[in-house]
Design a protein around this motif. Structure first.
Motif, PDB file in Angstrom:
ATOM      1  N   TYR A  16       0.832  -1.200   0.000  1.00 16.81           N
ATOM      2  CA  TYR A  16       0.000   0.000   0.000  1.00 16.81           C
ATOM      3  C   TYR A  16       0.870   1.255   0.000  1.00 16.81           C
ATOM      4  O   TYR A  16       1.959   1.259   0.579  1.00 16.81           O
ATOM      5  N   ASP A  17       0.348   2.348  -0.570  1.00 21.66           N
ATOM      6  CA  ASP A  17       1.047   3.629  -0.440  1.00 21.66           C
ATOM      7  C   ASP A  17       0.801   4.191   0.966  1.00 21.66           C
ATOM      8  O   ASP A  17       0.012   3.644   1.731  1.00 21.66           O
ATOM      9  N   SER A  18       1.493   5.271   1.304  1.00 23.19           N
ATOM     10  CA  SER A  18       1.426   5.827   2.662  1.00 23.19           C
ATOM     11  C   SER A  18       0.005   6.154   3.095  1.00 23.19           C
ATOM     12  O   SER A  18      -0.396   5.865   4.226  1.00 23.19           O
ATOM     13  N   GLU A  19      -0.779   6.760   2.211  1.00 26.29           N
ATOM     14  CA  GLU A  19      -2.145   7.156   2.562  1.00 26.29           C
ATOM     15  C   GLU A  19      -3.033   5.935   2.811  1.00 26.29           C
ATOM     16  O   GLU A  19      -3.826   5.915   3.755  1.00 26.29           O
ATOM     17  N   LYS A  20      -2.883   4.925   1.992  1.00 27.06           N
ATOM     18  CA  LYS A  20      -3.697   3.707   2.164  1.00 27.06           C
ATOM     19  C   LYS A  20      -3.281   2.977   3.451  1.00 27.06           C
ATOM     20  O   LYS A  20      -4.132   2.439   4.159  1.00 27.06           O
ATOM     21  N   ARG A  21      -1.978   2.968   3.770  1.00 29.79           N
ATOM     22  CA  ARG A  21      -1.527   2.371   5.038  1.00 29.79           C
ATOM     23  C   ARG A  21      -2.072   3.171   6.214  1.00 29.79           C
ATOM     24  O   ARG A  21      -2.454   2.599   7.237  1.00 29.79           O
ATOM     25  N   ASP A  97       6.219  17.916  22.151  1.00 29.01           N
ATOM     26  CA  ASP A  97       6.363  18.470  20.800  1.00 29.01           C
ATOM     27  C   ASP A  97       6.790  17.398  19.787  1.00 29.01           C
ATOM     28  O   ASP A  97       7.675  17.612  18.965  1.00 29.01           O
ATOM     29  N   LEU A  98       6.147  16.220  19.899  1.00 35.75           N
ATOM     30  CA  LEU A  98       6.441  15.102  19.008  1.00 35.75           C
ATOM     31  C   LEU A  98       5.293  14.886  18.029  1.00 35.75           C
ATOM     32  O   LEU A  98       4.133  15.151  18.358  1.00 35.75           O
ATOM     33  N   SER A  99       5.632  14.384  16.863  1.00 28.08           N
ATOM     34  CA  SER A  99       4.624  14.002  15.876  1.00 28.08           C
ATOM     35  C   SER A  99       4.540  12.479  15.833  1.00 28.08           C
ATOM     36  O   SER A  99       5.314  11.779  16.496  1.00 28.08           O
ATOM     37  N   ILE A 100       3.636  11.973  15.040  1.00 29.13           N
ATOM     38  CA  ILE A 100       3.444  10.539  14.866  1.00 29.13           C
ATOM     39  C   ILE A 100       3.665  10.220  13.394  1.00 29.13           C
ATOM     40  O   ILE A 100       3.126  10.906  12.531  1.00 29.13           O
ATOM     41  N   VAL A 101       4.460   9.185  13.132  1.00 32.35           N
ATOM     42  CA  VAL A 101       4.551   8.683  11.768  1.00 32.35           C
ATOM     43  C   VAL A 101       3.736   7.389  11.764  1.00 32.35           C
ATOM     44  O   VAL A 101       4.020   6.458  12.509  1.00 32.35           O
ATOM     45  N   VAL A 102       2.662   7.422  10.993  1.00 35.87           N
ATOM     46  CA  VAL A 102       1.691   6.336  11.010  1.00 35.87           C
ATOM     47  C   VAL A 102       2.105   5.246  10.028  1.00 35.87           C
ATOM     48  O   VAL A 102       2.249   5.492   8.839  1.00 35.87           O
ATOM     49  N   GLU A 107      11.021   1.638   3.974  1.00 36.58           N
ATOM     50  CA  GLU A 107      11.783   2.820   3.549  1.00 36.58           C
ATOM     51  C   GLU A 107      11.566   4.000   4.489  1.00 36.58           C
ATOM     52  O   GLU A 107      11.945   5.122   4.186  1.00 36.58           O
ATOM     53  N   GLN A 108      10.932   3.751   5.612  1.00 44.86           N
ATOM     54  CA  GLN A 108      10.618   4.767   6.621  1.00 44.86           C
ATOM     55  C   GLN A 108       9.667   5.823   6.088  1.00 44.86           C
ATOM     56  O   GLN A 108       9.678   6.967   6.534  1.00 44.86           O
ATOM     57  N   GLU A 109       8.822   5.442   5.143  1.00 40.93           N
ATOM     58  CA  GLU A 109       7.820   6.360   4.598  1.00 40.93           C
ATOM     59  C   GLU A 109       6.483   6.096   5.285  1.00 40.93           C
ATOM     60  O   GLU A 109       6.054   4.949   5.388  1.00 40.93           O
ATOM     61  N   GLY A 110       5.865   7.156   5.723  1.00 44.58           N
ATOM     62  CA  GLY A 110       4.560   7.068   6.348  1.00 44.58           C
ATOM     63  C   GLY A 110       3.966   8.453   6.452  1.00 44.58           C
ATOM     64  O   GLY A 110       4.656   9.452   6.270  1.00 44.58           O
TER      65      GLY A 110
END
Length: 129
Positions: A16-21, A97-102, A107-110
């Protein structure tokens, strides 16, 4: 609780691409009522972009476990209940002040979101159930 995913399902979802994941993650987290992170003796694993420090989250143990290799081989997947996430983690991440990578891929893409945005999406999904 969550069901074990078979290899075919894992492979398909990893495609899946990032948005679908992201969408898959939101649905799974709400359905299973838990979010998966990786932890080591120092605490929660962090990823860094040029602009932000992020906590990676996964929808299932299998995807978090797959990340526990290389520099993260000493890490263990850990579930956080959805209630605990809403009551503690969202505010804690905001305070730090942290974000979330979903659901980052190999490849560490999210999709990167602020904690309140993630919380909003989870609550919106829960209302659909």
């Amino acid at each position: 609780m969550s069901q074990t995913l078979d290899a075919t399902t894992i492979e398909a979802i990893n495609g899946y691409d990032s948005e679908k994941r992201f969408q898959y993650c939101i649905k799974e987290v709400v359905a299973n009522r838990q979010i998966w992170i990786l932890v080591d003796e120092d605490g929660c694993v962090m990823l860094n972009t040029e602009d932000e420090d992020c906590v990676p989250v996964w929808p299932n143990q299998e995807f978090a476990q797959a990340w526990a290799n290389g520099e993260w081989e000493d890490c263990q997947p850990e579930p956080i209940s959805l209630n605990k996430w809403h009551s503690r983690w969202t505010h804690g991440l905001e305070d730090d002040d942290l974000s979330i990578v979903v659901f980052p891929n190999a490849e560490q893409e999210g999709v990167i979101v602020f904690p309140d945005e993630f919380d909003f999406e989870l609550k919106k999904q829960a209302q659909k159930r």
